[in-house]
Write an enzyme that holds these catalytic residues in place. Structure first.
Site, PDB file in Angstrom:
ATOM      1  N   ASP A 246       0.879  -1.016   0.112  1.00 42.87           N
ATOM      2  CA  ASP A 246      -0.116  -0.501  -0.151  1.00 42.87           C
ATOM      3  C   ASP A 246       0.805   1.134  -0.167  1.00 42.87           C
ATOM      4  OD1 ASP A 246       0.608  -0.873   2.473  1.00 42.87           O
ATOM      5  OD2 ASP A 246      -0.312   0.517   3.390  1.00 42.87           O
ATOM      6  N   GLU A 247       0.330   2.603  -0.516  1.00 41.60           N
ATOM      7  CA  GLU A 247       0.921   3.919  -1.023  1.00 41.60           C
ATOM      8  C   GLU A 247       2.483   4.065  -0.527  1.00 41.60           C
ATOM      9  OE1 GLU A 247      -2.292   5.276   2.828  1.00 41.60           O
ATOM     10  OE2 GLU A 247      -0.894   3.998   3.448  1.00 41.60           O
TER      11      GLU A 247
HETATM   12  C1  NGO Z   1      -4.478   3.169   5.096  1.00 48.66           C
HETATM   13  C2  NGO Z   1      -2.757   2.872   5.661  1.00 48.66           C
HETATM   14  C3  NGO Z   1      -2.595   2.247   6.488  1.00 48.66           C
HETATM   15  C4  NGO Z   1      -3.160   3.338   8.121  1.00 48.66           C
HETATM   16  C5  NGO Z   1      -4.383   3.393   7.490  1.00 48.66           C
HETATM   17  C6  NGO Z   1      -4.919   3.602   9.024  1.00 48.66           C
HETATM   18  C7  NGO Z   1      -4.030   1.234   4.333  1.00 48.66           C
HETATM   19  C8  NGO Z   1      -3.724  -0.132   3.276  1.00 48.66           C
HETATM   20  N1  NGO Z   1      -3.081   2.068   4.382  1.00 48.66           N
HETATM   21  O1  NGO Z   1      -4.861   1.779   5.078  1.00 48.66           O
HETATM   22  O2  NGO Z   1      -0.984   3.005   6.936  1.00 48.66           O
HETATM   23  O3  NGO Z   1      -2.984   2.847   9.169  1.00 48.66           O
HETATM   24  O4  NGO Z   1      -5.164   3.968   6.298  1.00 48.66           O
HETATM   25  O5  NGO Z   1      -6.354   4.490   8.386  1.00 48.66           O
END
Ligand code: NGO
Length: 436
Positions: A246-247
């Site tokens: 993710d991200e």
């Molecule tokens: C996002 C982020 C996480 C955070 C979360 C908080 C995903 C998949 N990546 O979800 O690092 O903790 O939000 O709600």
């Protein structure tokens, strides 16, 4: 109507006296869907059958829930089977660490509501939480931080095995996640050579995301990932290893695709299937890869176009770390606030345009731990919203309604109280008191 959560596929009340005896183990009888069961209660006898031990276990959970205050079970016939094979919760032990006892207690609660996956988010910028023998500094250095500067912590491999065994006895599979190629500051604090500039990072205790990345074009990175995945694969009986993904805000998009494809090969070489957050659908993923949708409908459709199935964790509905209301003390609000009703009142088959029932492997409620570090905090955010997700994962869509569900949920209040679960007694639910 009965007070069962999740609601069974079919329930028929029979007349006569209640049953007061022991709950039997039940008998395996071939045929029927995995995890399904059939039970019949009369005044004299309970018969329970299922095609597998999981089904018998769920039948016994149902029978426990059917006991009234006097210990009797009114005559009934239930035929039941889960809608989805994947019915999970995720706990983030990286932002704040939760130890073995807390995890086992959570597993007990999952099993009561027929959830069958525990996804452990074992690494993030703020901490690395699982011992890896070939890389001792991951825990020696990488586990000592947490959000807000707390003490951190980690699971030894023995702890992890114990959790896996405890879960297996309750028909819960543990899915371990090592988040990569972003969310890796803790790993980079231990092994600076894995960073793009080769420099070790200092431990991080804030809650920003998207600032770290593994070095994508260094072979050293894949030796590292392979070593970690190999040890995890050996410790994990479940079919899936979750690689995060993710991200990747600090990873070049072409590098990201290269990384995901390469890591997917490593996962498969260790005899496992890959699970990843929805961003992995940007890469050419295999059709046996499971993609966890959390945010972006386009990526969910991209995953389906590649032939992969989805685990649905829409942040606006299933993120247990969202505040209930603006005035909630714990939780985040980036995806809005999520009422008990909102967490329940949706259907997987209509959530994302272009995603059909057949594309959905199941549902999972993530509990990110930026704002919680105690059992009370965990209980407050997870309960009762997790019960709604459990029902969405198990019960047929037909006949589900918030008006009816909230009454059944109300009846869970005394049960949760008796179990010592500090749930959020949301005013939208007509809670029953715990007795005199
Ligand atoms: C996002 C982020 C996480 C955070 C979360 C908080 C995903 C998949 N990546 O979800 O690092 O903790 O939000 O709600």
């Amino acid at each position: 109507m009965s007070n069962l959560i999740p609601a069974p596929a079919s329930l028929q009340r029979l007349g006569g006296e209640s049953y007061f005896g022991e709950i039997p183990h039940g008998e395996i009888s071939p045929g029927g869907a995995p995890e399904s069961y059939v039970l019949e209660v009369t005044g004299d006898v309970v018969t329970l059958s299922a095609p597998d031990e999981a089904g018998l276990f769920y039948g016994r959970q149902t029978l426990q829930q059917l006991r009234d205050d006097d210990g009797g079970i009114a005559p009934v016939r239930i035929e039941d089977a889960p809608r989805y094979a994947h019915r999970g919760v995720m706990l983030d032990v990286a932002r704040h660490f939760f130890g073995v006892a807390e995890i086992e207690r959570l597993i007990d609660l999952l099993a009561l509501y027929k959830l069958n996956r525990l996804h452990l988010h074992l690494s993030d910028d703020q901490g690395w939480r699982i011992a890896i023998r070939s890389r001792p500094r991951l825990t020696r250095i990488g586990s000592s931080s947490a959000v807000g500067g707390g003490p951190g912590g980690h699971f030894t491999q023995r702890d992890y095995r114990r959790i896996v065994a405890y879960a297996a006895e309750r028909f819960v599979e543990v899915v371990p996640e090592i988040d990569m190629p972003g969310h890796v500051n803790a790993a980079l604090s231990a092994y600076g050579e894995l960073a793009p500039d080769g420099m070790a990072r200092t431990p991080y205790t804030g809650i920003d995301v998207g600032f770290s990345s593994l070095a994508i074009r260094k072979e050293e990175t894949y030796a590292f990932v392979d070593g970690v995945l190999g040890e995890l694969a050996a410790l994990t009986p479940a079919a899936y290893l979750h690689i995060g993904g993710d991200e990747p805000l600090s990873t070049d998009p072409a590098d990201y695709r290269f990384f995901v494809e390469r890591v997917q090969r490593l996962v498969r070489a260790h005899g496992k299937r890959m699970l990843g957050w929805e961003e992995v659908a940007r890469a050419p993923i295999h059709r046996t890869t499971l993609v966890q949708h959390w945010h972006d409908p386009q990526l969910a459709r991209a995953a389906v176009a590649r032939g992969a199935k989805l685990v649905l964790s829409p942040a606006t509905k299933t993120y247990l770390d969202m505040k209930y209301t603006r005035s909630s003390e714990l939780g985040l609000t980036w995806a809005g606030t999520t009422s008990v009703r909102a967490a329940y009142d949706w259907d997987p088959a209509t959530l994302v345009d272009g995603v059909e029932e057949r594309d959905v492997a199941g549902v999972e409620a993530p509990l990110w731990s930026e704002t919680i570090s105690t059992r009370a905090g965990l209980d407050h955010l997870a309960f009762p919203r997790l019960l709604g997700v459990a029902e969405i994962g198990w019960s047929p869509a037909e006949g589900r309604s918030w008006r009816e569900y909230r009454r059944r949920l109300a009846a869970q209040g005394p049960r949760l109280d008796a179990l010592g679960v500090a749930f959020h007694a949301d005013p939208s639910v007509p809670w029953l008191s715990a007795g005199p």
